[in-house]
Design an enzyme around this catalytic site. Structure first.
Site, PDB file in Angstrom:
ATOM      1  N   HIS A 154      96.727   7.250  73.273  1.00 38.52           N
ATOM      2  CA  HIS A 154      96.067   7.482  74.569  1.00 38.52           C
ATOM      3  C   HIS A 154      96.530   8.831  75.124  1.00 38.52           C
ATOM      4  O   HIS A 154      96.917   8.953  76.282  1.00 38.52           O
ATOM      5  CB  HIS A 154      96.348   6.331  75.542  1.00 38.52           C
ATOM      6  CG  HIS A 154      95.785   5.016  75.071  1.00 38.52           C
ATOM      7  ND1 HIS A 154      94.657   4.428  75.611  1.00 38.52           N
ATOM      8  CD2 HIS A 154      96.158   4.202  74.050  1.00 38.52           C
ATOM      9  CE1 HIS A 154      94.371   3.305  74.968  1.00 38.52           C
ATOM     10  NE2 HIS A 154      95.278   3.136  74.010  1.00 38.52           N
TER      11      HIS A 154
ATOM     12  N   TYR B 182     106.144   2.120  73.309  1.00 36.77           N
ATOM     13  CA  TYR B 182     105.908   2.999  74.460  1.00 36.77           C
ATOM     14  C   TYR B 182     107.213   3.668  74.882  1.00 36.77           C
ATOM     15  O   TYR B 182     107.236   4.834  75.259  1.00 36.77           O
ATOM     16  CB  TYR B 182     105.384   2.207  75.666  1.00 36.77           C
ATOM     17  CG  TYR B 182     103.976   1.664  75.584  1.00 36.77           C
ATOM     18  CD1 TYR B 182     103.318   1.484  74.371  1.00 36.77           C
ATOM     19  CD2 TYR B 182     103.294   1.308  76.744  1.00 36.77           C
ATOM     20  CE1 TYR B 182     102.037   0.962  74.336  1.00 36.77           C
ATOM     21  CE2 TYR B 182     102.010   0.800  76.711  1.00 36.77           C
ATOM     22  CZ  TYR B 182     101.386   0.614  75.499  1.00 36.77           C
ATOM     23  OH  TYR B 182     100.120   0.093  75.468  1.00 36.77           O
TER      24      TYR B 182
END
Lengths: 182, 370
Positions: free
Chosen positions: B72, B343
């Site tokens: 992303h 993440y």
């Protein structure tokens, strides 16, 4: 309790409680940073345990000031005496610094530092990703250093207890009364 | 006294044999502790999937893009608020669900994939990441995608799929054989891919629906837990991409359209929480839940501003899906811990890297007239 040959009861209780906590913490930490499946569960343990260690380390330092530890055996070679003092300064320093660096780095990263339920610690540094990038590896280096010193501490304690048999290990033995002679 | 006794400080009561035995025991204990530590740290099992290997694979597939998210990568920051309807109170004690509560929200819209300068394309998966700033320092961070189900069930499958879907430099498309082999080994992913392919593609971010995909548990004040998934459902009616839109050459049209929409007025999504029934998949994000499941509209997110990625804003936030307030907990879905781990690894790597400007700037130009 004024037996000069033993750590006082709070010192011994704190030592063994923290020994378990710090070792658990180091193992959780090293597993956490590679784990995928258990990462979150380990992080959720790591944070409150770290704060617990910080609180106990402060209490322990206060107790040490109020009730100084027993003297080392007089026949201990000078270099071992120096190594013992230096390693204890490092142990105390790291037990205090590591949780603070952890807290500071999470603050700098902008994470909410949840302990349990809705309890969130306030940040101790302003949010600054650049600072996080510097503190995060520092946390790792300090943790490995602490583990190394703990290994040396373990080896030295066992040398005192099994080889030199000079009462140093016994002075930290966890018995409820400290009346045994060395 | 022997030399050994002199060296070790052992008293005369210990013979050389005893000293050696004891030294050996001490050495074994110290070495054993160090070995256990190495085991815990994964050094003795180099084949295991780690958070570093997941992020390494993103870098391998997408090439190096220092300073950017590994997935992303292309995005735009947003800000607004969450207005609670009060409908979530019976499900979760999280402070933001109290009736009438207004919670500040920041977030990020983005396109899936690790290419920060990729041209916008209608079929690229879009995401909406939000950060709810609750009272007393609590936060809820959530990353949501505009697909009906997640393409893989486990972190290991995710890792395998990344490589299988890697575009061949010659054709710019994934190797069909590699994809075929992946789907053969992961039939649940083949089914999920069919559902994802069949989704309705809307004209942009503002009329798109973004889903949690993973299951969570809402915990009410009385301790009752409810298995949930949620979706951010646009207030604006969804329209399909127009041919005129499809023909645009603007590389950032999706983001610029969204920024233009925000300049005209707030964009709103309702947070619709779907209640799982016993037997609904909690640990398999490839499976849709039956469409007849009850859902509750717990409030709406009102986005009032956008901002290009820059120092200190959404660019430097880890939208870890397990940063949750009291009243929401993760389910047993293995992807949740894996997302949290990966993440974190991506965040730690990128914040230490030099930064380049993001592709999406705050340029009050095109898009507004469409």
């Amino acid at each position: 309790m004024s037996d000069p040959a033993h750590f006082n009861l709070p010192a011994r209780a704190l030592h063994w409680t923290m020994a378990a906590m710090v070792l658990a913490m180091l193992f959780i930490g090293v597993a956490m940073v590679t784990s995928v499946a258990h990462y979150h569960a380990l992080v959720a343990l790591h944070r409150p345990l770290g704060i617990g260690i910080l609180v106990l380390a402060v209490l322990r330092l206060i107790n040490r000031w109020r009730s100084p530890p027993p003297d080392l055996p007089p026949d201990l070679p000078g270099w071992q005496r120096k190594a013992a003092h230096a390693s204890h300064i490092l142990l105390y320093g790291l037990m205090l610094t590591l949780p603070l660096v952890g807290w500071a780095m999470l603050s700098a990263a902008g994470y909410p530092i949840g302990l349990a339920g809705s309890v969130v610690l306030p940040p101790i540094l302003p949010r600054d990703p650049g600072l996080y990038a510097w503190l995060r590896p520092l946390h790792t280096v300090l943790a490995y250093t602490l583990f190394g010193i703990i290994l040396a501490h373990l080896g030295a304690a066992l040398m005192h207890g099994l080889i030199r048999r000079d009462g140093v290990l016994g002075s930290m033995a966890l018995r409820l009364t400290a009346s045994q002679s060395r | 006294m022997s030399l050994l006794n002199d060296l070790t400080g052992a008293g005369p009561g210990l013979g050389p044999r005893a000293v050696l035995l004891r030294l050996g025991a001490i050495g074994a204990l110290v070495a054993g502790t160090a070995g256990t530590f190495a085991y815990a740290g994964g050094w003795l099992s180099p084949g295991d999937l780690t958070q570093a290997r997941i992020v390494d694979r993103f870098e391998q597939v997408n090439g190096p893009h220092p300073g950017f998210r590994r997935n992303h990568a292309k995005g735009l920051c947003l800000a607004g608020r969450f207005e609670s309807s009060g409908g979530g109170v019976r499900l979760s004690e999280a402070a933001l669900f109290a009736a009438g509560q207004v919670t500040p929200v920041t977030g990020r819209i983005a396109l899936a994939g690790g290419q920060p300068y990729a041209a916008d394309a209608a079929a690229t998966v879009r995401s909406l990441a939000l950060r709810f700033h609750l009272p007393d320092g609590e936060e809820w961070r959530t990353g949501n995608n505009d697909i009906p189900v997640f393409p893989v069930r486990t972190p290991e499958a995710f890792y395998a799929q990344l490589l299988a879907a890697k575009p061949d430099p010659a054709t710019a498309k994934p190797d069909p054989e590699a994809l075929k082999a992946f789907f053969a080994a992961h039939p649940e992913s083949a089914k999920a891919a069919a559902l994802i392919k069949a989704r309705t593609i809307t004209s942009g971010f503002a009329d798109d629906t973004f889903r949690s995909l993973n299951a969570f548990r809402f915990v009410a004040a009385d301790g009752t837990e409810t298995l949930v998934r949620w979706a951010f459902v646009p207030e604006q009616a969804a329209t399909a991409e127009s041919p005129a839109q499809a023909a645009r050459t603007d590389k950032n049209f999706l983001f610029e359209d969204f920024a233009a929409a925000i300049r005209r007025g707030p964009v709103r999504w309702h947070l619709v929480v779907t209640l799982g029934s016993p037997g609904d998949a909690s640990a398999d994000a490839t499976l849709p839940w039956p469409s007849e499941r009850a859902s509750v509209d717990v409030g709406r997110v009102v986005v009032t501003a956008t901002e290009a990625e820059a120092n200190g804003n959404c660019r430097d936030v880890n939208f870890d899906p397990l940063v949750l307030p009291d009243g929401i907990v993760g389910s047993d879905d293995p992807l949740l811990s894996a997302r949290s781990a990966a993440y974190s690894q991506s965040f730690t790597r990128r914040v230490g890297e030099p930064k380049a400007p993001s592709a999406v700037h705050d340029t009050p130009v095109s898009g507004a007239g469409l």
